[in-house]
Design a protein around this motif. Structure first.
Motif, PDB file in Angstrom:
ATOM      1  N   LYS A 154       0.790  -1.057   0.138  1.00 14.39           N
ATOM      2  CA  LYS A 154      -0.028  -0.106  -0.064  1.00 14.39           C
ATOM      3  C   LYS A 154       0.952   1.244  -0.007  1.00 14.39           C
ATOM      4  O   LYS A 154       0.693   2.051  -0.802  1.00 14.39           O
ATOM      5  N   MET A 155       1.849   1.344   0.942  1.00 10.89           N
ATOM      6  CA  MET A 155       2.800   2.402   0.946  1.00 10.89           C
ATOM      7  C   MET A 155       3.734   2.708  -0.363  1.00 10.89           C
ATOM      8  O   MET A 155       3.881   3.874  -0.798  1.00 10.89           O
ATOM      9  N   LEU A 156       3.911   1.583  -0.962  1.00  3.54           N
ATOM     10  CA  LEU A 156       4.489   1.715  -2.472  1.00  3.54           C
ATOM     11  C   LEU A 156       3.808   2.483  -3.346  1.00  3.54           C
ATOM     12  O   LEU A 156       4.365   3.116  -4.057  1.00  3.54           O
ATOM     13  N   LEU A 157       2.550   2.050  -3.402  1.00  2.00           N
ATOM     14  CA  LEU A 157       1.738   2.813  -4.352  1.00  2.00           C
ATOM     15  C   LEU A 157       1.021   4.259  -3.801  1.00  2.00           C
ATOM     16  O   LEU A 157       0.829   4.838  -4.898  1.00  2.00           O
ATOM     17  N   SER A 158       0.988   4.406  -2.704  1.00  2.00           N
ATOM     18  CA  SER A 158       0.239   5.694  -2.396  1.00  2.00           C
ATOM     19  C   SER A 158       1.355   6.677  -1.547  1.00  2.00           C
ATOM     20  O   SER A 158       0.879   7.851  -1.121  1.00  2.00           O
ATOM     21  N   THR A 159       2.654   6.282  -1.555  1.00  3.96           N
ATOM     22  CA  THR A 159       3.560   7.302  -0.783  1.00  3.96           C
ATOM     23  C   THR A 159       4.767   7.508  -1.534  1.00  3.96           C
ATOM     24  O   THR A 159       5.037   6.736  -2.599  1.00  3.96           O
ATOM     25  N   ASN A 160       5.487   8.528  -1.349  1.00  2.00           N
ATOM     26  CA  ASN A 160       6.593   8.703  -2.152  1.00  2.00           C
ATOM     27  C   ASN A 160       7.959   8.537  -1.082  1.00  2.00           C
ATOM     28  O   ASN A 160       9.254   8.836  -1.503  1.00  2.00           O
ATOM     29  N   LEU A 161       7.731   7.650  -0.345  1.00  2.00           N
ATOM     30  CA  LEU A 161       8.717   7.315   0.754  1.00  2.00           C
ATOM     31  C   LEU A 161       9.853   6.259   0.140  1.00  2.00           C
ATOM     32  O   LEU A 161       9.423   5.448  -0.722  1.00  2.00           O
ATOM     33  N   THR A 162      11.037   6.418   0.375  1.00  2.00           N
ATOM     34  CA  THR A 162      12.160   5.456  -0.006  1.00  2.00           C
ATOM     35  C   THR A 162      11.689   4.182   0.638  1.00  2.00           C
ATOM     36  O   THR A 162      11.041   3.813   1.600  1.00  2.00           O
ATOM     37  N   LEU A 163      12.629   3.236  -0.153  1.00  2.00           N
ATOM     38  CA  LEU A 163      12.346   1.887   0.238  1.00  2.00           C
ATOM     39  C   LEU A 163      12.885   1.596   1.635  1.00  2.00           C
ATOM     40  O   LEU A 163      12.237   0.908   2.429  1.00  2.00           O
ATOM     41  N   HIS A 164      14.010   2.394   1.942  1.00  2.00           N
ATOM     42  CA  HIS A 164      14.399   2.163   3.316  1.00  2.00           C
ATOM     43  C   HIS A 164      13.354   2.802   4.378  1.00  2.00           C
ATOM     44  O   HIS A 164      13.176   2.065   5.294  1.00  2.00           O
ATOM     45  N   GLU A 165      12.810   3.917   4.163  1.00  2.00           N
ATOM     46  CA  GLU A 165      11.676   4.297   4.937  1.00  2.00           C
ATOM     47  C   GLU A 165      10.569   3.524   5.131  1.00  2.00           C
ATOM     48  O   GLU A 165       9.996   3.164   6.017  1.00  2.00           O
TER      49      GLU A 165
END
Length: 196
Positions: A154-165
């Motif tokens: 969900k976070m991969l598709l809905s945020t611009n956070l890095t993989l580390h975050e």
């Protein structure tokens, strides 16, 4: 049968009333002065037919033979009662297991252990693991990993956070572990999944 009925009714329960309960207390775990449900209306039929057959034959060992049939019946009832009690006991943990699962899902970043989860329910680790698997079809730790991965998707598709975050916020110890696990479960890397 009652008037105008072609069939009668059959009980699937027995009410045991005992005046001297010492034999039951010491040898047979049969609940007394309570209804024992068999779940099967034909449960008593073979025992009663055997007693009837013994009475019709009428031999010198009649009393001992009937006693043996009754003992077999009582033991079978005790077994049914014990199994029913185990099922009730397991269902009492159901709400605790659901609560634990919700707690894990709400705090996926936390460093959960099976020991921790089991102690919250008051169960041993092995019993907790067995009941958890029976209830949810997976082990507690595999379930937690799946919760973390679902949240990461969900976070991969809905945020611009890095993989580390994302890996840290989902409770994974390292980005590399997260990426390996993600690829092994879904067949693509987190970056490939995000760019779809």
């Amino acid at each position: 049968p009652a008037p105008k009925m072609t069939e009668g009714f059959v009980n699937d329960w027995l009410h045991v009333i005992v005046h001297d309960a010492s034999i039951f207390e010491n040898e047979i775990p049969l609940p007394l002065n309570t209804l024992i449900e068999t779940g099967n209306p034909a449960f008593f039929k073979p025992y009663l037919e055997e007693i009837d057959s013994i009475l019709l034959k009428g031999n010198a060992f009649q009393e001992a033979m009937i006693s043996n049939v009754i003992e077999a019946l009582v033991l079978k009832l005790a077994e049914k009662s014990l199994l029913a009690e185990q099922a009730r006991s397991e269902s009492q943990w159901d709400h605790k297991l659901v609560g634990i699962r919700q707690q894990m899902n709400g705090h996926i970043m936390d460093d959960w252990t099976v020991n921790q989860l089991a102690s919250q329910t008051g169960l041993s680790v092995s019993r907790f693991s067995v009941l958890y698997r029976q209830r949810f079809g997976t082990s507690p730790m595999d379930d937690l990993i799946q919760m973390r991965l679902t949240n990461a998707k969900k976070m991969l598709l809905s945020t611009n956070l890095t993989l580390h975050e994302i890996s840290m916020q989902c409770g994974f110890q390292s980005e590399s572990y997260f990426c390996r696990l993600f690829k092994s479960r879904f067949g693509v890397t987190p970056s490939e999944y995000k760019s779809r």
